[in-house]
Write a protein that holds these residues in place. Structure first.
Motif, mmCIF file in Angstrom:
data_model
loop_
_atom_site.group_PDB
_atom_site.id
_atom_site.type_symbol
_atom_site.label_atom_id
_atom_site.label_comp_id
_atom_site.label_asym_id
_atom_site.label_seq_id
_atom_site.Cartn_x
_atom_site.Cartn_y
_atom_site.Cartn_z
ATOM 1 N N ARG A 125 0.835 -1.209 0.000
ATOM 2 C CA ARG A 125 0.000 0.000 0.000
ATOM 3 C C ARG A 125 0.867 1.255 0.000
ATOM 4 N N LEU A 168 0.966 4.252 -2.830
ATOM 5 C CA LEU A 168 0.668 5.633 -2.457
ATOM 6 C C LEU A 168 1.860 6.550 -2.720
ATOM 7 N N LEU A 225 -7.119 3.816 -2.868
ATOM 8 C CA LEU A 225 -5.736 4.221 -3.084
ATOM 9 C C LEU A 225 -5.658 5.552 -3.828
#
Length: 244
Positions: free
Chosen positions: A110, A114, A152
């Motif tokens: 993640r 990002l 996201l």
């Protein structure tokens, strides 16, 4: 008259008896020695035969033990091989059984996505808006995957919207010629903005592990990137997705 006073005739008779007695004794002694030597030889041969048999039996036992040890080693190797094969088959079976079960992306994955998306925003190379087509909505886990992708983009500060919502049976999965299959992931953009679409694709590649095709579409407005997933997903333990 003393008993030792004998005549010549008597003396000769006694001498003859003594001589024959000595000869007989010598013969008996010789026979006894011969019998002793013969018996000793036979006894020694018997001991040697028994020792040879015992040595042969010991050699056979050692040979048999070595053969059994070799067979045991082969069995251990075979067992280890079958154990490894069973473990591999079990892992594959477990992966097949759970490949359609959605898993959230891991924290590391993640953060990778990002960071890449925010870098696009900071460099003014991010799209104005991302349109996410919800294909394969009747496939287990796909709606969760789309929701995660949307989250996201939202967390990175890139605007997004939902495009087409289509079940798998209504998706065209062939290329323009009608024979070549489409890549599992498509990115559409306005002409001249392929670099923007490529940046989005590179960021998403940390989650979506499959071939991506970038195509310029004239009708798309400037600053828009469309994302479509055409293939069937296989969810991994870390939340990444491959396609089949």
């Amino acid at each position: 008259m003393s008993v030792f006073n004998i005549g010549l005739e008597t003396a000769n008779r006694l001498y003859s008896i003594g001589w024959w007695g000595s000869l007989g004794g010598a013969c008996l002694t010789a026979i006894a020695i011969f019998l002793l030597m013969w018996g000793t030889r036979v006894r020694d041969q018997d001991v040697e035969t028994r020792m040879a048999q015992m040595n042969l039996s010991a050699a056979h036992a050692l040979e048999r033990a070595a053969r059994l040890e070799k067979e045991a080693a082969l069995l251990r190797l075979e067992l280890a091989s079958k154990t490894d094969a069973l473990a591999k088959a079990t892992t594959e079976a477990r992966a097949l059984a759970t490949r359609d079960v959605f898993r959230p992306v891991s924290t590391g994955v993640r953060e990778t996505v990002l960071t890449a998306l925010r870098r696009l925003v900071a460099a003014n190379t991010a799209p104005r808006i991302v349109r996410i087509h919800h294909y394969n909505t009747d496939t287990p886990g796909m709606n969760d995957l789309y929701a995660e992708i949307q989250e996201l983009f939202a967390a990175s500060g890139i605007h997004h919207e939902i495009g087409d919502v289509v079940g798998r049976k209504n998706i065209m999965v062939v290329g323009p010629s009608g024979s070549e299959p489409q890549p599992p992931i498509t990115l559409h953009c306005a002409p001249g903005e392929e670099r923007i679409a490529r940046g989005v694709g590179e960021a998403l590649s940390a989650v979506l592990k499959g071939e991506m095709a970038i195509k310029a579409i004239r009708k798309l407005p400037a600053g828009m990137v469309e994302v479509g997933i055409l293939a069937q997903p296989q969810f991994r333990d870390d939340g990444t997705v491959s396609f089949r």
